[in-house]
Motif scaffolding. Structure first.
Motif, PDB file in Angstrom:
ATOM      1  N   HIS A  94       0.845  -1.187   0.000  1.00  0.00           N
ATOM      2  CA  HIS A  94       0.000   0.000   0.000  1.00  0.00           C
ATOM      3  C   HIS A  94       0.884   1.241   0.000  1.00  0.00           C
ATOM      4  O   HIS A  94       1.716   1.412   0.885  1.00  0.00           O
ATOM      5  CB  HIS A  94      -0.913   0.021   1.232  1.00  0.00           C
ATOM      6  N   ALA A  96      -0.713   4.299  -0.309  1.00  0.00           N
ATOM      7  CA  ALA A  96      -1.561   5.405   0.103  1.00  0.00           C
ATOM      8  C   ALA A  96      -2.664   4.928   1.045  1.00  0.00           C
ATOM      9  O   ALA A  96      -3.160   3.811   0.915  1.00  0.00           O
ATOM     10  CB  ALA A  96      -2.178   6.078  -1.116  1.00  0.00           C
ATOM     11  N   LEU A  98      -6.410   6.208   2.313  1.00  0.00           N
ATOM     12  CA  LEU A  98      -7.546   7.112   2.166  1.00  0.00           C
ATOM     13  C   LEU A  98      -8.410   6.979   3.418  1.00  0.00           C
ATOM     14  O   LEU A  98      -8.652   5.876   3.893  1.00  0.00           O
ATOM     15  CB  LEU A  98      -8.368   6.753   0.924  1.00  0.00           C
ATOM     16  N   CYS A 255      -7.064   8.996  -5.630  1.00  0.00           N
ATOM     17  CA  CYS A 255      -5.837   8.326  -6.072  1.00  0.00           C
ATOM     18  C   CYS A 255      -5.099   9.172  -7.103  1.00  0.00           C
ATOM     19  O   CYS A 255      -3.864   9.256  -7.086  1.00  0.00           O
ATOM     20  CB  CYS A 255      -6.175   6.957  -6.653  1.00  0.00           C
ATOM     21  N   GLU A 256      -5.856   9.816  -7.980  1.00  0.00           N
ATOM     22  CA  GLU A 256      -5.250  10.699  -8.978  1.00  0.00           C
ATOM     23  C   GLU A 256      -4.528  11.856  -8.305  1.00  0.00           C
ATOM     24  O   GLU A 256      -3.400  12.217  -8.686  1.00  0.00           O
ATOM     25  CB  GLU A 256      -6.333  11.236  -9.915  1.00  0.00           C
ATOM     26  N   VAL A 260      -1.216   7.811  -7.236  1.00  0.00           N
ATOM     27  CA  VAL A 260      -1.059   6.369  -7.026  1.00  0.00           C
ATOM     28  C   VAL A 260      -2.145   5.622  -7.791  1.00  0.00           C
ATOM     29  O   VAL A 260      -3.183   6.182  -8.132  1.00  0.00           O
ATOM     30  CB  VAL A 260      -1.145   5.992  -5.528  1.00  0.00           C
ATOM     31  N   LYS A 261      -1.894   4.342  -8.060  1.00  0.00           N
ATOM     32  CA  LYS A 261      -2.906   3.505  -8.676  1.00  0.00           C
ATOM     33  C   LYS A 261      -3.900   3.062  -7.604  1.00  0.00           C
ATOM     34  O   LYS A 261      -3.530   2.898  -6.437  1.00  0.00           O
ATOM     35  CB  LYS A 261      -2.249   2.275  -9.316  1.00  0.00           C
ATOM     36  N   PRO A 262      -5.177   2.843  -7.976  1.00  0.00           N
ATOM     37  CA  PRO A 262      -6.173   2.410  -6.984  1.00  0.00           C
ATOM     38  C   PRO A 262      -5.753   1.165  -6.216  1.00  0.00           C
ATOM     39  O   PRO A 262      -5.982   1.073  -5.006  1.00  0.00           O
ATOM     40  CB  PRO A 262      -7.425   2.156  -7.833  1.00  0.00           C
ATOM     41  N   ASP A 264      -2.988   0.334  -5.232  1.00  0.00           N
ATOM     42  CA  ASP A 264      -1.942   0.645  -4.265  1.00  0.00           C
ATOM     43  C   ASP A 264      -2.462   1.433  -3.070  1.00  0.00           C
ATOM     44  O   ASP A 264      -1.683   1.858  -2.215  1.00  0.00           O
ATOM     45  CB  ASP A 264      -0.810   1.435  -4.931  1.00  0.00           C
ATOM     46  N   ALA A 265      -3.787   1.651  -3.016  1.00  0.00           N
ATOM     47  CA  ALA A 265      -4.377   2.444  -1.934  1.00  0.00           C
ATOM     48  C   ALA A 265      -5.327   1.597  -1.101  1.00  0.00           C
ATOM     49  O   ALA A 265      -5.961   0.669  -1.602  1.00  0.00           O
ATOM     50  CB  ALA A 265      -5.128   3.643  -2.513  1.00  0.00           C
ATOM     51  N   HIS A 267      -8.552   2.200   1.709  1.00  0.00           N
ATOM     52  CA  HIS A 267      -9.468   3.191   2.272  1.00  0.00           C
ATOM     53  C   HIS A 267     -10.018   2.678   3.596  1.00  0.00           C
ATOM     54  O   HIS A 267     -10.403   1.504   3.701  1.00  0.00           O
ATOM     55  CB  HIS A 267     -10.632   3.458   1.307  1.00  0.00           C
ATOM     56  N   CYS A 284      -9.633  -0.191  -5.059  1.00  0.00           N
ATOM     57  CA  CYS A 284      -8.815   0.011  -3.863  1.00  0.00           C
ATOM     58  C   CYS A 284      -9.052  -1.133  -2.872  1.00  0.00           C
ATOM     59  O   CYS A 284     -10.061  -1.823  -2.922  1.00  0.00           O
ATOM     60  CB  CYS A 284      -9.185   1.331  -3.175  1.00  0.00           C
TER      61      CYS A 284
END
Length: 313
Positions: A94, A96, A98, A255-256, A260-262, A264-265, A267, A284
């Motif tokens: 991960h 990121a 959210l 993500c934008e 980062v790519k979804p 990689d995140a 939530h 995500c």
């Protein structure tokens, strides 16, 4: 260069369990209300919780040992979904985090109906808190015909309808006083006053952070008033993105903004439909606040901090 975080769930679990327990005296009158709040004082997804619901603070004996037990349960809950994601993306990493705003990061300081009644008394509002809450639920449950979105720009037309329907008062001065109250630090407080330690640790480790919220344009002033806006690299607000959770568009926008790519995140939010299902529809990872993730503070399990549920004005 900041190190990349592998298996953020373990990092969060470790961080959550290294800080002191949630203070039992932090809630008003010794209780923690199970509230789900919207940006204008709403206490609802009403199928589960309301601002009128409260539970007694758990005993001290439910402390650290209980949090460790829940920590093990969290890893078990996540196991199946993590295996599914590995089949899609390989080893889980991960980049990121959210975070949902109301109910996960912040909560209203007082029940919505109480504030509606207290401020409304000088404008002739005579309904009891129970009546206001019931009328609020009915009004909020009706389709909002003026727009496919409830929160457009500052959300005033929608909230004017909600306030007048809930209280029977259409006085513009009453509405403005109520509306402005929910832009101040008096109306809100952080779910966990020590959350900053966790977010700082994550950023130091190289994780990018964003708030993703169904809110009107008052969210940014609220975060500034609570002095937590600088914790995050980006804020995705439904009124600005023109998409409300569970629409995956708002997660993709976050993500934008973070670059980062979804996949990689991850939530974290307290609403299964809006937060978990919506985030996963966007690609995500997603964890349910109060279940998959107990709280941002260590030694505090779902049972020990039961008031941290969602959504107020």
């Amino acid at each position: 260069m900041a190190t990349r975080i592998t298996n953020l769930s373990r990092l969060l679990t470790t961080l959550l369990h290294e800080t002191p327990p949630f203070p039992s005296g932090s809630s008003s009158h010794g209780v923690i209300g199970k509230i789900r709040a919207d940006p204008f004082g709403r206490s609802g997804s009403f199928s589960h919780y309301s601002s009128a619901t409260a539970v007694a603070v758990p005993k001290e004996s439910d402390g650290v040992m209980g949090s460790r037990r829940v920590g093990l349960e969290i890893l078990g809950v996540l196991k199946d979904y993590e295996e599914y994601r590995r089949s899609l993306y390989g080893e889980i990493t991960h980049k990121a985090l959210l975070v949902d705003a109301v109910g996960t990061l912040v909560v209203p300081s007082q029940p919505m109906a109480q504030i509606y009644r207290e401020i409304g008394e000088k404008y002739g509002v005579e309904y009891s808190e129970v009546e206001i809450l019931n009328r609020y639920r009915r009004a909020y449950g009706q389709p909002w015909g003026r727009s496919r979105l409830r929160y457009v720009d500052d959300g005033r037309p929608f909230w004017q309808y909600i306030v007048s329907s809930s209280t029977g008062c259409s006085d513009s001065q009453y509405f403005e006083e109520l509306y402005n109250y929910y832009t101040t630090e008096k109306a809100w407080h952080l779910c966990d006053p020590d959350a900053e330690k966790v977010f700082k640790a994550l950023r130091k480790a190289g994780v990018k952070l964003a708030v993703v919220s169904n809110f009107d344009t008052r969210l940014r002033p609220v975060l500034r008033a609570l002095n937590c806006d600088h914790w995050f690299d980006a804020v995705a607000v439904s009124a600005e993105v023109e998409a409300e959770k569970p629409n995956p568009t708002i997660f993709l926008k976050a993500c934008e903004l973070l670059g980062v790519k979804p996949e990689d995140a991850v939530h974290v939010g307290d609403d299964r439909r809006n937060d978990v299902w919506g985030a996963r529809d966007a690609g995500c990872d997603a964890w349910l606040w109060g279940s998959d993730v107990p709280v941002f503070q260590g030694g505090c399990s779902k049972d020990r901090c039961p008031g941290l549920r969602k959504r107020s004005i």
